[in-house]
Design an enzyme around this catalytic site. Structure first.
Site, mmCIF file in Angstrom:
data_model
loop_
_atom_site.group_PDB
_atom_site.id
_atom_site.type_symbol
_atom_site.label_atom_id
_atom_site.label_comp_id
_atom_site.label_asym_id
_atom_site.label_seq_id
_atom_site.Cartn_x
_atom_site.Cartn_y
_atom_site.Cartn_z
ATOM 1 N N GLN A 1 6.695 31.468 54.526
ATOM 2 C CA GLN A 1 7.172 31.415 53.150
ATOM 3 C C GLN A 1 8.672 31.189 53.072
ATOM 4 O O GLN A 1 9.250 31.208 51.991
ATOM 5 C CB GLN A 1 6.808 32.721 52.425
ATOM 6 C CG GLN A 1 5.313 32.949 52.291
ATOM 7 C CD GLN A 1 4.971 34.303 51.704
ATOM 8 O OE1 GLN A 1 5.852 35.111 51.391
ATOM 9 N NE2 GLN A 1 3.680 34.576 51.552
ATOM 10 N N HIS B 1 7.446 37.170 52.455
ATOM 11 C CA HIS B 1 7.996 38.156 51.518
ATOM 12 C C HIS B 1 9.528 38.197 51.571
ATOM 13 O O HIS B 1 10.135 39.254 51.717
ATOM 14 C CB HIS B 1 7.408 39.544 51.784
ATOM 15 C CG HIS B 1 5.956 39.657 51.446
ATOM 16 N ND1 HIS B 1 5.302 40.871 51.375
ATOM 17 C CD2 HIS B 1 5.024 38.721 51.152
ATOM 18 C CE1 HIS B 1 4.040 40.648 51.066
ATOM 19 N NE2 HIS B 1 3.846 39.347 50.936
ATOM 20 N N GLU C 1 3.269 42.541 39.174
ATOM 21 C CA GLU C 1 3.943 43.362 38.168
ATOM 22 C C GLU C 1 5.061 42.603 37.454
ATOM 23 O O GLU C 1 5.738 41.762 38.051
ATOM 24 C CB GLU C 1 4.558 44.600 38.828
ATOM 25 C CG GLU C 1 3.553 45.567 39.407
ATOM 26 C CD GLU C 1 4.217 46.799 39.988
ATOM 27 O OE1 GLU C 1 3.500 47.654 40.535
ATOM 28 O OE2 GLU C 1 5.465 46.919 39.904
ATOM 29 N N TYR D 1 10.370 51.681 41.829
ATOM 30 C CA TYR D 1 9.238 50.975 41.230
ATOM 31 C C TYR D 1 7.935 51.156 42.012
ATOM 32 O O TYR D 1 6.942 50.525 41.692
ATOM 33 C CB TYR D 1 9.594 49.507 41.014
ATOM 34 C CG TYR D 1 10.610 49.377 39.899
ATOM 35 C CD1 TYR D 1 10.220 49.186 38.581
ATOM 36 C CD2 TYR D 1 11.970 49.534 40.144
ATOM 37 C CE1 TYR D 1 11.150 49.119 37.549
ATOM 38 C CE2 TYR D 1 12.907 49.473 39.125
ATOM 39 C CZ TYR D 1 12.483 49.268 37.830
ATOM 40 O OH TYR D 1 13.413 49.221 36.808
ATOM 41 N N TYR E 1 -5.825 42.903 51.253
ATOM 42 C CA TYR E 1 -6.497 41.609 51.255
ATOM 43 C C TYR E 1 -7.899 41.681 51.858
ATOM 44 O O TYR E 1 -8.746 40.853 51.557
ATOM 45 C CB TYR E 1 -5.656 40.568 51.999
ATOM 46 C CG TYR E 1 -4.390 40.215 51.264
ATOM 47 C CD1 TYR E 1 -4.425 39.443 50.106
ATOM 48 C CD2 TYR E 1 -3.150 40.669 51.703
ATOM 49 C CE1 TYR E 1 -3.265 39.121 49.417
ATOM 50 C CE2 TYR E 1 -1.982 40.351 51.015
ATOM 51 C CZ TYR E 1 -2.049 39.583 49.882
ATOM 52 O OH TYR E 1 -0.902 39.277 49.191
#
Length: 477
Positions: free
Chosen positions: A188, A254, A349, A359, A370
């Site tokens: 990513q 991430h 979210e 959070y 997953y």
């Protein structure tokens, strides 16, 4: 909702397991008990959520091994699949109990079905509840239009995840910009967001977030970093790395990596947890992962950041307990900073970001692993913030912006969020700081990576694989 008798916790858990591959379950039969709750929803929440997630939508967002019609569900519950650890419950549960659970699961499936789009767009005209827009192609030939920003002269800059930077003029001519950061375009990672300095017209400063890398003992490690540079035509000069999210890690996902300046000139930087949720990486302020950071425009630390004086803490941290934040947007009226982040399987979210607030990730979550197992049975905990909105199933949010100006009167003040997973633009209608309604726009356009407001008052969206940037032009009905 359906009003039926409650069933035992073990019964409900094993019933739901019929659709998954689990470890063998106990074969002891349990007889349905008298009604302890009024609805099947309460039965699910109290008896089954510990193994399958608190919301039934978590359970339905997966592959269904034995089918998902009502007849399939009734058959699974009644006859079982002993070889997969699912016993038969037809002799111990009443027919109405089986019907109740089947109907409740089907209700969750129906909620998830709204994201199933039958076909790809056949024209560049899209009609919504309140507006019709036409897509105007601004740039093509991209891989992933990860970041977009707009220059005072009307040109725009686009970052492609593969490491390329493009400058596109008002005639849609695209040229490469050189001098950008060297990136690790794996997984990513790559070249990610781009943001102008609030006083760009005076200083020509621009900021890039990206996956930086280095080799340690023969192993390539990476992290989220921010480079500041000066734009001179199509050349970047005076490059300086002003932020690195420590530590560097082996993982390639991430990164988070959105950038947004606030009204006071502070730069907010989102950093993902890098897949390090065990141990509770995002819950510790001694690392930079799973956090929203706030820095000055030169990379120095604001004096009123919450952890400036805490020993061993990362001083740039502003909030923590995040998973993978890929959306940052400042509210045009209040100046508040909003963020969205990817959940695991479910539980994306939308959050209003406040200083020194936890959070919750991964101690609390509205999503599951997953592989279908439950990461945490908790969706709330004292001292941890609840999201303003969460999505089940996951929409894969990326990029967001508040609608400003007068070109889209029906959408003004609303929040637009890109969906990677379901390939559409999500409109969040806002009232008094809350999302009161959602609408699906641009159905099946493509993996929608980014959305921005241009200086010309138009909305721009970027999609990936293949990569395009489109301008949304209102069409009068």
């Amino acid at each position: 909702m359906f009003k039926y008798a409650a069933i035992s916790s073990v019964a409900a858990t094993v019933i739901l397991a019929s659709q998954l591959t689990h470890q063998p379950q106990p074969t002891t039969e349990y007889v349905a008990t008298p009604a302890a709750f009024e609805t099947a929803a309460n039965n699910y929440k109290n008896f089954c959520s510990g193994c399958h997630g608190e919301k039934v939508e978590m359970f339905v967002d997966r592959q269904w091994k034995h089918g998902k019609t009502k007849d399939d569900l009734i058959k699974s519950i009644t006859n079982g699949y002993p070889d997969n650890g699912m016993p038969a419950w037809g002799k111990s549960l009443k027919k109405e109990d089986i019907d109740a659970l089947s109907d409740y699961i089907l209700e969750g499936l129906d909620k998830a079905s709204k994201y199933s789009f039958a076909s790809k767009p056949k024209s560049n005209i899209f009609t919504s509840e309140d507006m019709t827009v036409k897509l105007d192609t601004i740039a093509s030939g991209l891989s992933s239009a990860w970041g977009m920003t707009f220059l005072p002269d009307g040109d725009m800059l686009i970052t492609d995840r593969n490491g390329s930077i493009y400058r596109v003029d008002r005639n849609k001519q695209k040229e490469k910009v050189t001098g950008g950061p060297e990136v690790l375009a794996e997984g990513q990672g790559g070249l990610l967001d781009v943001e102008l300095h609030p006083k760009f017209a005076q200083n020509q400063l621009i900021y890039f977030s990206y996956s930086a890398f280095k080799t340690v003992d023969g192993t390539k490690l990476s992290t989220t970093a921010v480079m500041r540079a000066r734009l001179m035509g199509n050349l970047l000069t005076d490059q300086k790395v002003i932020f690195e999210a420590l530590p560097y890690l082996k993982t390639r996902h991430h990164y988070g990596s959105r950038l947004e300046f606030d009204r006071n000139g502070f730069l907010f930087v989102s950093v993902g947890d890098r897949g390090q949720h065990q141990p509770l990486f995002p819950q510790s302020v001694e690392n930079a992962c799973g956090k929203i950071h706030r820095i000055n425009d030169d990379g120095s630390i604001p004096a009123d950041n919450p952890y400036v004086k805490q020993d061993k803490a990362i001083a740039s941290i502003y909030s923590f307990g995040h998973r993978n934040p890929q959306g940052l947007a400042m509210h045009p009226t209040t100046g508040e900073m909003w963020e969205h982040e990817h959940g695991p399987r479910g539980g994306d979210e939308l959050n209003l970001i406040r200083k020194n607030v936890n959070y919750g990730w991964p101690a609390i979550s509205y999503g599951i692993n997953y592989d279908g197992t439950v990461l945490t049975p908790l969706t709330a905990k004292e001292g941890m913030e609840q999201p303003n909105l969460y999505w089940i199933p996951s929409i894969g949010p990326s990029g967001m912006v508040f609608v400003t100006g007068d070109k889209y009167p029906a959408w003004k003040g609303d929040l637009l969020v890109g969906s990677l997973r379901f390939k559409y633009l999500n409109r969040c209608k806002m009232e008094n700081g809350k999302v009161v309604k959602e609408e699906i726009l641009l159905e099946n356009l493509g993996r929608l990576r980014n959305v921005q407001m241009g200086r010309d008052g138009y909305i721009y969206v970027g999609v990936e694989d293949p990569g395009f940037v489109f301008r949304l032009v209102p069409v009068k009905k």
